[in-house]
Enzyme design. Structure first.
Site, PDB file in Angstrom:
ATOM      1  CG  HIS A  86      -2.226  -1.238   0.979  1.00 58.01           C
ATOM      2  ND1 HIS A  86      -2.958  -1.543   0.682  1.00 58.01           N
ATOM      3  CD2 HIS A  86      -1.715  -2.406   1.864  1.00 58.01           C
ATOM      4  CE1 HIS A  86      -3.518  -2.618   0.506  1.00 58.01           C
ATOM      5  NE2 HIS A  86      -3.063  -3.143   1.565  1.00 58.01           N
ATOM      6  NE  ARG A  87       6.963   1.105   2.408  1.00 54.12           N
ATOM      7  CZ  ARG A  87       7.739  -0.503   2.201  1.00 54.12           C
ATOM      8  NH1 ARG A  87       7.380  -1.162   1.313  1.00 54.12           N
ATOM      9  NH2 ARG A  87       8.051  -0.832   3.556  1.00 54.12           N
TER      10      ARG A  87
END
Length: 357
Positions: free
Chosen positions: A295-296
């Site tokens: 989810h970066r």
């Protein structure tokens, strides 16, 4: 030196002006956004040698306003902060060994720019036992490393793709947490280490492992400029700077001041910038479309788009902000397929057209 005075012979040569760098829009935008919002996570710059990578970092740092620091503090702690200070700046010793809250004084220093040499050891980077004091005074004391010097500034690593992976991992951990923890030889130290991490390298010498590359916030790719006019302009400006750096810097003072005001305004505006839910959903949909792991991607794209909105002077993230920043935030997070013939930038641009239109 706008008054035309001749600088003293001992005066340090000013860095090349950031505003005078020709081209390299991706590199300049990535650096500016990380200054507006350091939580973006730094910049990885891949490009040919001699393309102004280190020049841009030093120029940008020199352009930023000086910072206030506690005198004598090895970490350049800010006296205006009540949290995030080192132990030395938080407390002082009173008679009887008691500790009391400290209200430190302040000095003004330039924004630090620290170069990490390719052959640096982990002790040199993170800090270790002060051997001299241990031998002469018989006490265990901490000798701060490069991370201490880089606090509140820039840590620049040239040829980061040739640095040992475990050391890159340490640097990324510290950059993400803002704290350096050293536990060795009987000492246990925690100190602030908040900096903009900038790594550069030549793609011909290999890339970082995907697990490490993914942890850089933005990834800028720069190439040798092929426009003859631009190449001539680069030579002209560099010759003028080498001949008389003070006059050259003075000639670019107006553009530099304009950019300084824009950065300062963006930093003030950033907390007020809103990210509408429809735009956030599109960001998430774009990451799903590109099969971004983890989810970066969403987090970095959201922060970078907000920073761009603040830099451009509006209080709401627009779809155009996401478009402009998508390549910088996502190109290094794509899954590597050896059978894929399409360029990463083209893949992202096509996905952007499908999702954001």
């Amino acid at each position: 030196m706008s008054n035309g005075a001749v600088p003293p012979s001992s005066a340090p040569v000013p860095p090349y002006p950031f505003a005078a760098i020709v081209g390299q829009a991706e590199l300049k935008l990535a650096l500016l956004l990380c200054v507006v919002n350091p939580t973006i996570g730094g910049v990885m710059v891949m490009g040919h040698r001699g393309t102004a990578k280190s020049t841009a970092v030093r120029a940008l740092a020199a352009m930023l306003p000086p910072i206030k620091a506690v005198p004598g503090c090895p970490y350049s702690c800010s006296p205006d902060r009540t949290a995030g200070l080192c132990e030395r700046c938080t407390t002082h010793n009173e008679p009887g060994g008691k500790k009391a809250a400290r209200h430190p004084s302040a000095v003004t220093i330039a924004v630090p720019v620290v170069d990490l040499p390719l052959g640096a050891t982990e002790d040199r980077v993170c800090g270790t036992l002060d051997i001299e004091r241990a031998l002469t005074q018989g006490v265990q004391a901490f000798a701060p490393g490069l991370l201490a010097r880089a606090n509140r500034g820039f840590l620049y690593i040239d040829e980061v793709n040739l640095l040992e992976d475990h050391l890159v991992d340490v640097l990324l951990d510290v950059a993400a947490s803002g704290t350096n923890v050293v536990e060795r030889e009987g000492i246990s130290i925690r100190h602030p280490a908040r900096f903009v991490l900038v790594g550069s390298g030549n793609p011909e010498e290999g890339d970082l492992r995907p697990q490490l590359l993914d942890r850089f916030g933005l990834h800028a790719r720069i190439t040798t400029i092929t426009s003859v006019d631009d190449r001539v302009e680069i030579v002209k400006r560099r010759r003028a700077y080498d001949t008389d750096p003070f006059t050259f810097v003075d000639e670019w003072a107006k553009e530099t001041s304009k950019l300084q005001r824009k950065i300062k305004s963006a930093q003030k505006r950033l907390p007020e910038v809103t990210l509408p839910d429809p735009t956030l959903y599109k960001i998430a949909e774009l990451c799903v479309k590109l099969e971004i792991d983890g989810h970066r991607g969403e987090l970095t794209l959201s922060r970078a788009a907000s920073s761009l909105a603040a830099f451009e002077g509006h209080n709401e993230v627009r779809m155009e902000d996401v478009r402009r920043i998508a390549n910088l935030a996502l190109r290094h997070r794509l899954r590597k397929d050896p059978l894929e013939t399409q360029d990463d930038a083209v893949r992202i641009e096509r996905a952007v057209e499908e999702v954001l239109t």
